[in-house]
Design a protein around this motif. Structure first.
Motif, PDB file in Angstrom:
ATOM      1  N   TRP A   1       0.922  -1.371  -0.003  1.00 18.61           N
ATOM      2  CA  TRP A   1      -0.073  -0.059   0.013  1.00 18.61           C
ATOM      3  C   TRP A   1       0.993   1.373  -0.042  1.00 18.61           C
ATOM      4  CZ3 TRP A   1      -4.342   1.481  -1.469  1.00 18.61           C
ATOM      5  CH2 TRP A   1      -4.762   2.867  -1.257  1.00 18.61           C
ATOM      6  N   PHE A   2       1.940   1.267   0.836  1.00 18.42           N
ATOM      7  CA  PHE A   2       2.524   2.546   0.946  1.00 18.42           C
ATOM      8  C   PHE A   2       3.493   2.513  -0.305  1.00 18.42           C
ATOM      9  CE2 PHE A   2       2.075   1.207   5.480  1.00 18.42           C
ATOM     10  CZ  PHE A   2       1.852   2.454   6.043  1.00 18.42           C
TER      11      PHE A   2
ATOM     12  N   ASN B   1       2.381   1.670  -3.331  1.00 16.07           N
ATOM     13  CA  ASN B   1       1.605   2.214  -4.418  1.00 16.07           C
ATOM     14  C   ASN B   1       1.187   3.638  -4.328  1.00 16.07           C
ATOM     15  OD1 ASN B   1      -0.067   0.265  -6.030  1.00 16.07           O
ATOM     16  ND2 ASN B   1      -0.368  -0.750  -4.280  1.00 16.07           N
ATOM     17  N   CYS B   2       1.508   4.255  -3.141  1.00 19.79           N
ATOM     18  CA  CYS B   2       1.446   5.611  -3.125  1.00 19.79           C
ATOM     19  C   CYS B   2       2.480   6.293  -3.537  1.00 19.79           C
ATOM     20  CB  CYS B   2       1.290   6.181  -1.483  1.00 19.79           C
ATOM     21  SG  CYS B   2      -0.215   5.427  -1.050  1.00 19.79           S
ATOM     22  N   ILE B   3       3.743   5.599  -4.081  1.00 19.07           N
ATOM     23  CA  ILE B   3       4.974   6.193  -4.367  1.00 19.07           C
ATOM     24  C   ILE B   3       5.151   5.811  -6.117  1.00 19.07           C
ATOM     25  CG2 ILE B   3       7.632   5.607  -4.480  1.00 19.07           C
ATOM     26  CD1 ILE B   3       6.700   7.106  -2.107  1.00 19.07           C
TER      27      ILE B   3
ATOM     28  N   THR C   1       3.860   5.330  -9.913  1.00 14.45           N
ATOM     29  CA  THR C   1       2.923   6.119 -10.639  1.00 14.45           C
ATOM     30  C   THR C   1       2.263   5.209 -11.651  1.00 14.45           C
ATOM     31  OG1 THR C   1       4.725   6.355 -12.469  1.00 14.45           O
ATOM     32  CG2 THR C   1       4.591   8.126 -10.536  1.00 14.45           C
TER      33      THR C   1
ATOM     34  N   THR D   1      -1.619  -3.521 -10.599  1.00 15.36           N
ATOM     35  CA  THR D   1      -0.774  -3.148  -9.509  1.00 15.36           C
ATOM     36  C   THR D   1       0.323  -4.254  -9.143  1.00 15.36           C
ATOM     37  OG1 THR D   1      -2.160  -3.648  -7.636  1.00 15.36           O
ATOM     38  CG2 THR D   1      -1.918  -1.166  -8.756  1.00 15.36           C
TER      39      THR D   1
ATOM     40  N   ARG E   1      12.522  10.756  -1.228  1.00 15.13           N
ATOM     41  CA  ARG E   1      11.510  11.585  -0.592  1.00 15.13           C
ATOM     42  C   ARG E   1      11.550  11.357   1.090  1.00 15.13           C
ATOM     43  NH1 ARG E   1       5.583  10.555  -2.783  1.00 15.13           N
ATOM     44  NH2 ARG E   1       6.679  10.968  -4.766  1.00 15.13           N
TER      45      ARG E   1
ATOM     46  N   VAL F   1       7.047   7.812   7.125  1.00 16.54           N
ATOM     47  CA  VAL F   1       6.123   8.620   6.309  1.00 16.54           C
ATOM     48  C   VAL F   1       5.060   9.402   7.314  1.00 16.54           C
ATOM     49  CG1 VAL F   1       6.038   6.830   4.497  1.00 16.54           C
ATOM     50  CG2 VAL F   1       4.247   6.650   6.269  1.00 16.54           C
TER      51      VAL F   1
END
Ligand code: AQP
Length: 329
Positions: A92-93, A95-97, A99, A125, A165, A324
């Motif tokens: 999940w984490f 997936n937020c990175i 694109t 995904t 990041r 995060v």
């Protein structure tokens, strides 16, 4: 110091000689020196519809094949992906990175989604879950077949972007892809890789196929025009693929094989190839047979593997959450 090695295989059917020559054989060599984790990636299998009973059986069968192939649970950690919850959590984490654009460029998604009535979002995904599998263990090296090269590149990009990041969190993994045999092609069509999910089982030699089935499949394997046995991937793709299989199972070089069959036709070559494969798989099949008589032993290995892998995964997840900005209660 030993390096951390991670790799996985999907329990989507019975493993074939492509999985074995491209991936699993490397696992057994790497475990001698390195700190290895080998996983049965059942969550990946769920990206396409699965019968629950068949999935459960295939998961245990894949674990059995790992051990029968020579993976030693005293040297390597063997476990089922879903038994360590952090795989799905880290995905999940990540997936937020990742694109949408980079996932949209994955060729395996294009191949697997073509001509399907419905396609799950998880199939799209899938490479992010694979990145999570690898990054969770601070992996240095990932032994895979050539078809996974693009996914590995993506895992590296995701790790670098996250590190950039949030600060240094993940090791950036290196792929380990063999030369000869890193992509075994289908016996029915040498333009496509051998695959568990190909339409016909004449496409592949499964690791648990009986000698007679192996002989039949090799007899029916497509060849190229002409009758000479020589290696030429462009003009003799099918024969070159069969020569690669011969070479990897016998240890003979492609040149030696070419000399041995000079002046002989495809028939003699295929007959001998069948025996080379039958003999090459005999020890694995014998060990698998023995293991099937001790189902509890396999379950114990997988449970112990899940505990070991889970402890490493927990450390990474702690760090990720901290970085995060997840509240710790
Ligand atoms: N044909 C192949 N030649 C060499 N290596 C191969 N691998 C797969 N096919 C070949 C390698 O085997 C490992 C496990 O693969 P997987 O089960 O995770 O998925 P896959 O790559 O998608 O393999 P299949 O057999 O084609 O399965 P399905 O049909 O279910 O998708 C990987 O290291 C892979 O590179």
């Amino acid at each position: 110091m030993s390096r951390r090695v991670f790799s996985g295989v999907q329990p989507t059917g019975t493993l074939h000689i492509g999985n074995y020559l491209g991936a699993i054989q490397q696992f057994t060599e790497l475990q001698q020196e390195e700190d290895c984790l080998f996983c049965i990636v059942d969550l990946h299998a769920l990206t396409v519809p699965q019968d629950p009973v068949v999935l459960r059986e295939a998961t245990l069968k894949t674990a059995g094949i790992y051990l029968a192939s020579g993976i030693d649970p005293k040297k390597a950690t063997v476990f089922i992906q879903s038994s360590v919850g952090a795989h799905a959590e880290l995905a999940w984490f990540l997936n937020c990175i990742a694109t949408f654009g980079e996932l949209n460029r994955m060729t395996q998604f294009k191949e697997k989604s073509t001509n399907q009535e419905t396609v799950s979002s998880a199939l799209f995904t899938y490479p992010v879950l694979m990145a999570a599998d690898i990054l969770l263990y601070q992996t240095d090296v990932v032994p895979v077949g050539d078809d996974q090269k693009q996914h590995l590149e993506l895992s590296r990009d995701i790790a670098q972007r996250f590190n950039h990041r949030y600060g240094e969190t993940f090791k950036v993994p290196e792929p380990k892809i063999l030369g000869v045999g890193s992509r075994i092609m289908g016996l029915d069509d040498a333009s496509k890789k051998m695959s568990k999910s190909a339409d016909t089982d004449l496409n592949r030699i499964e690791l648990l196929d009986s000698p007679d089935v192996i002989r039949k499949k090799i007899k029916r394997a497509v060849t190229d025009s002409g009758r000479d046995v020589y290696y030429d991937e462009e003009n003799k793709a099918a024969v070159s693929n069969l020569m690669t299989i011969y070479s990897r199972f016998s240890g003979d070089s492609l040149d030696t094989i070419q000399e041995r069959y000079a002046g002989k036709g495809y028939g003699d070559f295929k007959k001998d190839l069948a025996e080379v494969v039958v003999e090459g798989l005999r020890p694995l099949q014998g060990r698998y047979e023995e293991l099937s008589r001790e189902p509890q032993y396999l379950l114990d290995i997988l449970k112990e593997g899940a505990e070991k892998a889970g402890a490493i995964a927990e450390q990474t997840m702690k760090d990720v959450k901290e970085k995060v900005g997840i509240v710790r209660l």
